[in-house]
Design a protein around this motif. Structure first.
Motif, PDB file in Angstrom:
ATOM      1  N   THR A 207     -15.629  37.524   6.637  1.00 18.56           N
ATOM      2  CA  THR A 207     -15.829  37.239   5.213  1.00 18.56           C
ATOM      3  C   THR A 207     -16.366  38.456   4.484  1.00 18.56           C
ATOM      4  O   THR A 207     -17.325  39.099   4.932  1.00 18.56           O
ATOM      5  CB  THR A 207     -16.804  36.063   5.028  1.00 18.56           C
ATOM      6  N   LEU A 208     -15.743  38.757   3.360  1.00 21.91           N
ATOM      7  CA  LEU A 208     -16.145  39.857   2.485  1.00 21.91           C
ATOM      8  C   LEU A 208     -16.738  39.264   1.216  1.00 21.91           C
ATOM      9  O   LEU A 208     -16.181  38.327   0.641  1.00 21.91           O
ATOM     10  CB  LEU A 208     -14.927  40.719   2.150  1.00 21.91           C
ATOM     11  N   LEU A 209     -17.877  39.797   0.785  1.00 18.22           N
ATOM     12  CA  LEU A 209     -18.507  39.354  -0.456  1.00 18.22           C
ATOM     13  C   LEU A 209     -18.595  40.522  -1.426  1.00 18.22           C
ATOM     14  O   LEU A 209     -18.914  41.649  -1.028  1.00 18.22           O
ATOM     15  CB  LEU A 209     -19.904  38.788  -0.207  1.00 18.22           C
ATOM     16  N   VAL A 210     -18.313  40.236  -2.708  1.00 16.99           N
ATOM     17  CA  VAL A 210     -18.288  41.282  -3.728  1.00 16.99           C
ATOM     18  C   VAL A 210     -19.024  40.782  -4.972  1.00 16.99           C
ATOM     19  O   VAL A 210     -18.728  39.696  -5.475  1.00 16.99           O
ATOM     20  CB  VAL A 210     -16.840  41.661  -4.121  1.00 16.99           C
ATOM     21  N   ALA A 211     -19.975  41.577  -5.476  1.00 15.95           N
ATOM     22  CA  ALA A 211     -20.685  41.247  -6.712  1.00 15.95           C
ATOM     23  C   ALA A 211     -19.852  41.720  -7.898  1.00 15.95           C
ATOM     24  O   ALA A 211     -19.515  42.906  -7.996  1.00 15.95           O
ATOM     25  CB  ALA A 211     -22.053  41.915  -6.732  1.00 15.95           C
ATOM     26  N   ASN A 212     -19.496  40.799  -8.797  1.00 15.94           N
ATOM     27  CA  ASN A 212     -18.679  41.110  -9.968  1.00 15.94           C
ATOM     28  C   ASN A 212     -19.584  41.223 -11.199  1.00 15.94           C
ATOM     29  O   ASN A 212     -19.963  40.207 -11.794  1.00 15.94           O
ATOM     30  CB  ASN A 212     -17.641  40.014 -10.195  1.00 15.94           C
ATOM     31  N   ARG A 213     -19.913  42.429 -11.564  1.00 16.34           N
ATOM     32  CA  ARG A 213     -20.905  42.656 -12.613  1.00 16.34           C
ATOM     33  C   ARG A 213     -20.518  42.007 -13.944  1.00 16.34           C
ATOM     34  O   ARG A 213     -21.304  41.278 -14.551  1.00 16.34           O
ATOM     35  CB  ARG A 213     -21.122  44.154 -12.811  1.00 16.34           C
ATOM     36  N   GLU A 214     -19.318  42.265 -14.425  1.00 17.04           N
ATOM     37  CA  GLU A 214     -18.928  41.767 -15.740  1.00 17.04           C
ATOM     38  C   GLU A 214     -18.592  40.276 -15.734  1.00 17.04           C
ATOM     39  O   GLU A 214     -18.593  39.639 -16.786  1.00 17.04           O
ATOM     40  CB  GLU A 214     -17.733  42.560 -16.268  1.00 17.04           C
ATOM     41  N   SER A 215     -18.310  39.717 -14.568  1.00 12.34           N
ATOM     42  CA  SER A 215     -17.979  38.294 -14.482  1.00 12.34           C
ATOM     43  C   SER A 215     -19.187  37.431 -14.145  1.00 12.34           C
ATOM     44  O   SER A 215     -19.065  36.196 -14.061  1.00 12.34           O
ATOM     45  CB  SER A 215     -16.886  38.069 -13.430  1.00 12.34           C
TER      46      SER A 215
END
Length: 370
Positions: A207-215
């Motif tokens: 599993t890959l997790l990504v923080a979406n700043r603008e979302s």
């Protein structure tokens, strides 16, 4: 003398935050991509994009190198790789002697860093150079580079496959790269939310997790299919992203809402928040506690991951950004952008035990200790 010092400080911040004359900014410390705007008709550079400047378009990264255990894994951290964004270099810093051992030239404002599973290779993003550099840590030199479009910033490595994931700060995607004998090869893209920043991969590599700043969200991605399976709403402008040791809980530093979100990875939901100082950046975990760098407060907020209660605020250097725990869990290393130094914190006593001088603008965004 004080007037001259203030002028030098102002010029330093402006050079860092808006290298183009046309880049407007709402305040001296708007470089985290918060509140800066583009003026005029000049084509934007990575530090003056309409979405906001790349966080800290000038900084430094650090990597902590240590001996290897009999099993082939690194022992306690003794070195740090510090990306010097303004100096266009990656410095190897020895934490024991508190000295810079070597400076490796890396053009393009080096920012994010991640290490290969065997801890022998460092991958460094170059937001203004539009690519990733591959550093051989034994030879202490750049052995390859790969050009990428957009604004490569956050970076992570799959602990099982060794795949490298790079977030495009200007887009809605993460690049998938595969290590080769020559360096890195481009394998594809994964769709995310807007302005992906921090990256983390679960220990099983699934599993890959990504923080979406603008979302204002975190993407949970299935590595096998390379597809987003869930999107979790968090605080405002999540940036740094950290996983618990077992990979079941993720934490995001929400820059604008001044808090940290806790996420249950399995269920894909936010379970609570903890208040921080101003402009939280990245989280580290050690000794049963969480540690968050507060850029504008010049502090590290300490919290209890179980209760999400704030425990303390530790004064560190000017504008702390990158943070990580050594492998024995006995030291927290903080990169202070504003005064070119690392603060060393004892996670048990919650005291600063030492300071290490660095070059101009230490950043240390990512996995920088080994």
């Amino acid at each position: 003398m004080q007037g001259r010092a203030a002028i030098r400080s102002t010029l330093r911040w402006r050079h860092r935050l808006s290298p183009l004359p046309s880049a407007g900014e709402s305040g001296l410390r708007s470089g985290s991509g918060e509140g800066s705007v583009l003026s005029g008709n000049v084509a934007p550079s990575p530090a003056s994009h309409p979405r906001g400047p790349l966080p800290r378009a000038g900084g430094r990264l650090l990597l902590v190198a240590a001996g290897l255990l009999a099993a082939g894994l690194p022992a306690l951290a003794q070195e740090a790789l510090v990306t010097a964004q303004l100096g266009n270099a990656v410095e190897i810093v020895d934490l024991a002697s508190k000295k810079i051992l070597q400076s490796i030239p890396v053009p393009g404002a080096p920012a994010g860093i991640a290490l290969s599973p065997d801890r022998k290779t460092a991958y460094v993003t170059r937001p203004e150079g539009h690519g990733v550099s591959v550093i051989d840590l034994d030879a202490r030199r750049v052995r390859a580079s790969l050009d990428l479009p957009g604004g490569p910033l956050g970076i992570g490595v799959n602990p099982k496959s060794g795949e490298v994931y790079v977030a495009d700060w200007y887009g809605t995607r993460v690049f998938v790269l595969r290590p080769t004998a020559e360096g890195l090869s481009f394998e594809g893209e994964i769709a995310t939310g807007q302005s992906p920043s921090g990256i983390a991969v679960t220990p099983d590599g699934a599993t890959l997790l990504v923080a979406n700043r603008e979302s204002d969200s975190v993407s949970i991605i299935d590595v096998g299919s390379r597809r987003e399976t869930r999107r979790v709403a968090v605080g405002q402008h999540p940036f740094g992203l950290t996983l618990s040791a077992d990979g079941t809980t993720a934490y995001t530093a929400n820059v604008v809402s001044n808090d940290v979100s806790a996420i249950d990875v399995g269920s894909g939901r936010e379970t609570g928040r903890v208040a921080t100082g101003q402009r939280p950046y990245v989280i580290a975990l050690a000794a049963g506690k969480g540690f968050v760098t507060d850029q504008y407060s010049n502090t590290v907020t300490v919290f209890d991951p179980a209760t999400l209660k704030t425990l303390a605020a530790i004064d560190v250097g000017d504008h702390p950004e990158g943070i990580a725990a050594t492998r024995d869990g006995k030291t927290i290393v903080v990169a202070n952008w504003g005064d070119n130094a690392l603060s060393l914190i004892d996670p048990s006593s919650l005291t600063v035990t030492g300071t290490v001088e660095t070059g101009d603008g230490p950043r240390a965004f990512g996995d920088f200790l080994r």
